[in-house]
Design a protein around this motif. Structure first.
Motif, short mmCIF file in Angstrom:
data_model
loop_
_atom_site.label_atom_id
_atom_site.label_comp_id
_atom_site.label_asym_id
_atom_site.label_seq_id
_atom_site.Cartn_x
_atom_site.Cartn_y
_atom_site.Cartn_z
N ILE A 1 -0.07 -34.87 17.10
CA ILE A 1 -1.36 -34.30 16.71
C ILE A 1 -2.41 -34.56 17.80
O ILE A 1 -2.59 -35.68 18.26
N GLY A 2 -3.07 -33.47 18.19
CA GLY A 2 -4.15 -33.57 19.17
C GLY A 2 -3.70 -33.50 20.62
O GLY A 2 -4.52 -33.43 21.53
N LYS A 3 -2.41 -33.48 20.85
CA LYS A 3 -1.89 -33.43 22.22
C LYS A 3 -1.69 -31.98 22.65
O LYS A 3 -1.67 -31.07 21.83
N GLY A 4 -1.52 -31.78 23.96
CA GLY A 4 -1.33 -30.44 24.50
C GLY A 4 -0.11 -30.35 25.39
O GLY A 4 0.56 -31.35 25.67
N VAL A 5 0.15 -29.14 25.87
CA VAL A 5 1.29 -28.91 26.76
C VAL A 5 1.13 -29.78 28.01
O VAL A 5 0.06 -29.88 28.58
N GLY A 6 2.23 -30.41 28.39
CA GLY A 6 2.23 -31.29 29.55
C GLY A 6 2.02 -32.75 29.20
O GLY A 6 2.30 -33.63 30.00
N ASP A 7 1.51 -33.01 27.99
CA ASP A 7 1.30 -34.39 27.56
C ASP A 7 2.64 -35.04 27.22
O ASP A 7 3.58 -34.38 26.79
N THR A 8 2.69 -36.34 27.42
CA THR A 8 3.86 -37.13 27.03
C THR A 8 3.46 -37.97 25.84
O THR A 8 2.37 -38.55 25.81
N VAL A 9 4.34 -38.02 24.85
CA VAL A 9 4.07 -38.82 23.66
C VAL A 9 5.17 -39.85 23.47
O VAL A 9 6.33 -39.60 23.78
N GLU A 10 4.77 -41.00 22.98
CA GLU A 10 5.71 -42.06 22.64
C GLU A 10 5.83 -42.08 21.12
O GLU A 10 4.83 -42.14 20.42
N VAL A 11 7.06 -42.03 20.64
CA VAL A 11 7.30 -42.03 19.20
C VAL A 11 8.16 -43.24 18.86
O VAL A 11 9.22 -43.43 19.44
N THR A 12 7.68 -44.03 17.92
CA THR A 12 8.46 -45.16 17.44
C THR A 12 9.26 -44.70 16.23
O THR A 12 8.69 -44.26 15.23
N THR A 13 10.57 -44.75 16.37
CA THR A 13 11.46 -44.33 15.29
C THR A 13 12.29 -45.52 14.83
O THR A 13 12.34 -46.54 15.53
N PRO A 14 12.96 -45.40 13.70
CA PRO A 14 13.82 -46.50 13.25
C PRO A 14 14.89 -46.87 14.29
O PRO A 14 15.31 -48.01 14.37
N GLY A 15 15.28 -45.90 15.10
CA GLY A 15 16.29 -46.16 16.13
C GLY A 15 15.71 -46.66 17.44
O GLY A 15 16.42 -46.82 18.42
N GLY A 16 14.40 -46.89 17.48
CA GLY A 16 13.75 -47.35 18.70
C GLY A 16 12.74 -46.34 19.20
O GLY A 16 12.50 -45.31 18.57
N GLY A 17 12.16 -46.62 20.35
CA GLY A 17 11.14 -45.75 20.91
C GLY A 17 11.74 -44.54 21.62
O GLY A 17 12.82 -44.61 22.19
N LYS A 18 11.04 -43.43 21.53
CA LYS A 18 11.43 -42.20 22.21
C LYS A 18 10.22 -41.66 22.94
O LYS A 18 9.09 -41.78 22.47
N SER A 19 10.48 -41.04 24.06
CA SER A 19 9.42 -40.44 24.85
C SER A 19 9.70 -38.95 24.99
O SER A 19 10.80 -38.56 25.39
N TYR A 20 8.71 -38.13 24.66
CA TYR A 20 8.86 -36.68 24.72
C TYR A 20 7.73 -36.07 25.54
O TYR A 20 6.60 -36.54 25.50
N GLU A 21 8.06 -35.01 26.25
CA GLU A 21 7.04 -34.21 26.92
C GLU A 21 6.88 -32.92 26.13
O GLU A 21 7.86 -32.28 25.76
N ILE A 22 5.63 -32.54 25.88
CA ILE A 22 5.35 -31.29 25.17
C ILE A 22 5.42 -30.16 26.18
O ILE A 22 4.69 -30.16 27.17
N VAL A 23 6.31 -29.20 25.93
CA VAL A 23 6.46 -28.07 26.86
C VAL A 23 6.01 -26.75 26.25
O VAL A 23 5.92 -25.75 26.96
N GLY A 24 5.71 -26.75 24.96
CA GLY A 24 5.24 -25.51 24.34
C GLY A 24 4.63 -25.77 22.98
O GLY A 24 5.07 -26.66 22.25
N ILE A 25 3.60 -24.98 22.68
CA ILE A 25 2.94 -25.04 21.36
C ILE A 25 2.69 -23.61 20.94
O ILE A 25 2.14 -22.81 21.70
N ARG A 26 3.12 -23.28 19.73
CA ARG A 26 2.82 -21.94 19.22
C ARG A 26 2.57 -22.03 17.72
O ARG A 26 2.99 -22.97 17.06
N TYR A 27 1.88 -21.04 17.23
CA TYR A 27 1.54 -20.97 15.81
C TYR A 27 2.11 -19.68 15.25
O TYR A 27 1.61 -18.61 15.54
N VAL A 28 3.20 -19.81 14.51
CA VAL A 28 3.85 -18.65 13.90
C VAL A 28 4.04 -18.92 12.42
O VAL A 28 4.38 -20.03 12.03
N GLY A 29 3.79 -17.92 11.61
CA GLY A 29 3.93 -18.07 10.15
C GLY A 29 5.35 -18.18 9.77
O GLY A 29 5.91 -18.86 9.09
#
Length: 158
Positions: free
Chosen positions: A130-158
């Motif tokens: 939430i609040g991030k844009g294309v090109g941003d990297t996010v760190e997500v803490t999951t039950p299996g450990g940390g994950k790092s993702y880069e946002i490469v696309g955002i679209r709004y489709v019904g």
């Protein structure tokens, strides 16, 4: 009671499930109870007890669905736009460790299904996006450990 954000598709699915439970499951269970009663002694009648339990589960879900529907805040994702991730966004991510591409739509809790690519707005993944844009990297803490993702696309489709 708090409003529950939900997409049009998610709302329709809730209504469909409610209709099915009220118009198909409820009569089927009532019939099963009647048939089990006809077998005689209810104290040791497994069919009767199973049907009553099914009735209890069904009616509990009906109440839950009615509550969700009454509190639903329906959001038409097709009318949203922007360059930042928000409710309803379909986000393409690249796992920075494996280079695997993932696509998630951020939806309300009642309609979340990770296997179908729909994550709840309250999930760790959505909260990180939430609040991030294309090109941003996010760190997500999951039950299996940390994950790092880069946002490469955002679209709004019904």
């Amino acid at each position: 009671m708090d409003k529950v954000p939900i997409t049009i598709r998610g709302y329709a699915a809730l209504e469909e499930e409610l209709k099915h439970r009220q118009q198909v499951e409820r009569p089927r269970i009532i019939q099963a109870i009647a048939e089990a009663r006809a077998l005689g002694d209810l104290s040791e009648n497994a069919e009767y007890h199973a049907a009553k339990e099914a009735q209890s589960l069904n009616e509990g879900r009906v109440l839950e669905l009615e509550s969700l529907i009454s509190r639903a805040e329906i959001i038409d994702v097709s009318k949203l736009s922007g360059t930042k991730v928000k409710f309803g966004a379909t986000v393409q991510l690249i796992d920075e460790d494996t280079e695997e591409e993932k696509t998630y739509q951020i939806v309300g809790e009642p309609e979340a299904d990770v296997r179908s690519g729909r994550v709840s707005i309250t999930s760790p993944v959505a909260r990180a996006l939430i609040g991030k844009g294309v090109g941003d990297t996010v760190e997500v803490t999951t039950p299996g450990g940390g994950k790092s993702y880069e946002i490469v696309g955002i679209r709004y489709v019904g």
